[in-house]
Motif scaffolding. Sequence first.
Motif, PDB file in Angstrom:
ATOM      1  N   TYR A  94       0.834  -1.205   0.000  1.00 19.28           N
ATOM      2  CA  TYR A  94       0.000   0.000   0.000  1.00 19.28           C
ATOM      3  C   TYR A  94       0.868   1.255   0.000  1.00 19.28           C
ATOM      4  O   TYR A  94       0.634   2.181  -0.787  1.00 19.28           O
ATOM      5  CB  TYR A  94      -0.918  -0.026   1.220  1.00 19.28           C
ATOM      6  N   LEU A  95       1.874   1.276   0.848  1.00 20.41           N
ATOM      7  CA  LEU A  95       2.764   2.440   0.896  1.00 20.41           C
ATOM      8  C   LEU A  95       3.525   2.608  -0.415  1.00 20.41           C
ATOM      9  O   LEU A  95       3.753   3.733  -0.869  1.00 20.41           O
ATOM     10  CB  LEU A  95       3.744   2.316   2.068  1.00 20.41           C
ATOM     11  N   GLY A  97       2.441   1.787  -3.285  1.00 16.48           N
ATOM     12  CA  GLY A  97       1.504   2.090  -4.360  1.00 16.48           C
ATOM     13  C   GLY A  97       1.157   0.906  -5.234  1.00 16.48           C
ATOM     14  O   GLY A  97       0.483   1.060  -6.247  1.00 16.48           O
ATOM     15  N   GLU A 101      -6.295   0.654  -1.309  1.00 25.15           N
ATOM     16  CA  GLU A 101      -6.925   0.681   0.008  1.00 25.15           C
ATOM     17  C   GLU A 101      -7.785  -0.564   0.245  1.00 25.15           C
ATOM     18  O   GLU A 101      -7.833  -1.095   1.351  1.00 25.15           O
ATOM     19  CB  GLU A 101      -7.765   1.948   0.129  1.00 25.15           C
ATOM     20  N   SER A 110      -5.665   2.526   6.269  1.00 22.43           N
ATOM     21  CA  SER A 110      -5.772   3.556   5.229  1.00 22.43           C
ATOM     22  C   SER A 110      -5.413   4.934   5.773  1.00 22.43           C
ATOM     23  O   SER A 110      -5.180   5.866   5.002  1.00 22.43           O
ATOM     24  CB  SER A 110      -7.177   3.568   4.625  1.00 22.43           C
ATOM     25  N   ALA A 113      -2.325   6.742   4.248  1.00 19.22           N
ATOM     26  CA  ALA A 113      -2.300   7.200   2.852  1.00 19.22           C
ATOM     27  C   ALA A 113      -1.342   8.369   2.630  1.00 19.22           C
ATOM     28  O   ALA A 113      -0.611   8.376   1.628  1.00 19.22           O
ATOM     29  CB  ALA A 113      -3.717   7.545   2.385  1.00 19.22           C
ATOM     30  N   GLN A 116       2.334   7.526   1.685  1.00 18.50           N
ATOM     31  CA  GLN A 116       2.699   6.954   0.384  1.00 18.50           C
ATOM     32  C   GLN A 116       3.634   7.872  -0.396  1.00 18.50           C
ATOM     33  O   GLN A 116       4.568   7.397  -1.041  1.00 18.50           O
ATOM     34  CB  GLN A 116       1.447   6.679  -0.453  1.00 18.50           C
ATOM     35  N   ARG A 119       8.502   8.468   0.650  1.00 16.41           N
ATOM     36  CA  ARG A 119       9.167   7.162   0.739  1.00 16.41           C
ATOM     37  C   ARG A 119      10.097   7.046   1.949  1.00 16.41           C
ATOM     38  O   ARG A 119      10.203   5.991   2.560  1.00 16.41           O
ATOM     39  CB  ARG A 119       9.944   6.898  -0.554  1.00 16.41           C
ATOM     40  N   HIS A 122       8.334   5.528   4.974  1.00 22.71           N
ATOM     41  CA  HIS A 122       7.717   4.197   4.922  1.00 22.71           C
ATOM     42  C   HIS A 122       8.245   3.302   6.038  1.00 22.71           C
ATOM     43  O   HIS A 122       7.478   2.557   6.665  1.00 22.71           O
ATOM     44  CB  HIS A 122       7.963   3.534   3.568  1.00 22.71           C
TER      45      HIS A 122
END
Length: 144
Positions: A94-95, A97, A101, A110, A113, A116, A119, A122
């Motif tokens: 998810y992070l 991409g 979700e 979520s 978000a 994301q 970086r 993360h």
Amino acid sequence: MTDPLYQAEILALAKQGRAVDRLESPTVTARVDNPICGDRITIDLAVEDGRITAVGAKVQGCALCQAATAVIAEEAIGVPAATLERAGTAVAGYLAGTLGEGDLPWTRLSSFAPVQAVRARHDCVMLPFKAASRALASLEAVSS
């Protein structure tokens, strides 16, 4: 705070994460450090019959690390250990991409978000998941 990473939901989760205490008698424990930013987490898991029955932690880290710890402490209770492992993999995707979700196992994930697009942050979100994964790996090693 005007930084878009630290929106209200993440700050609320971080507050919850700071309230998570260590377990007195965990089944497994693991500590993970992020030498780049200085975050450190020790996570305790109580596991019975392959299911997470309790989560404890000591977080010395940023609000993102604290918030991710809160989600784990809230959502992992009662789930199979493998579900916690899959949650970490889903958050990483998810992070990055590569997952949406709808692919997240827990809706509160979520909240990350805004991370994301950054970086470099993360790892802050992933640190509690890495600690949980390391703890679960030690459980498997003992069971073998």
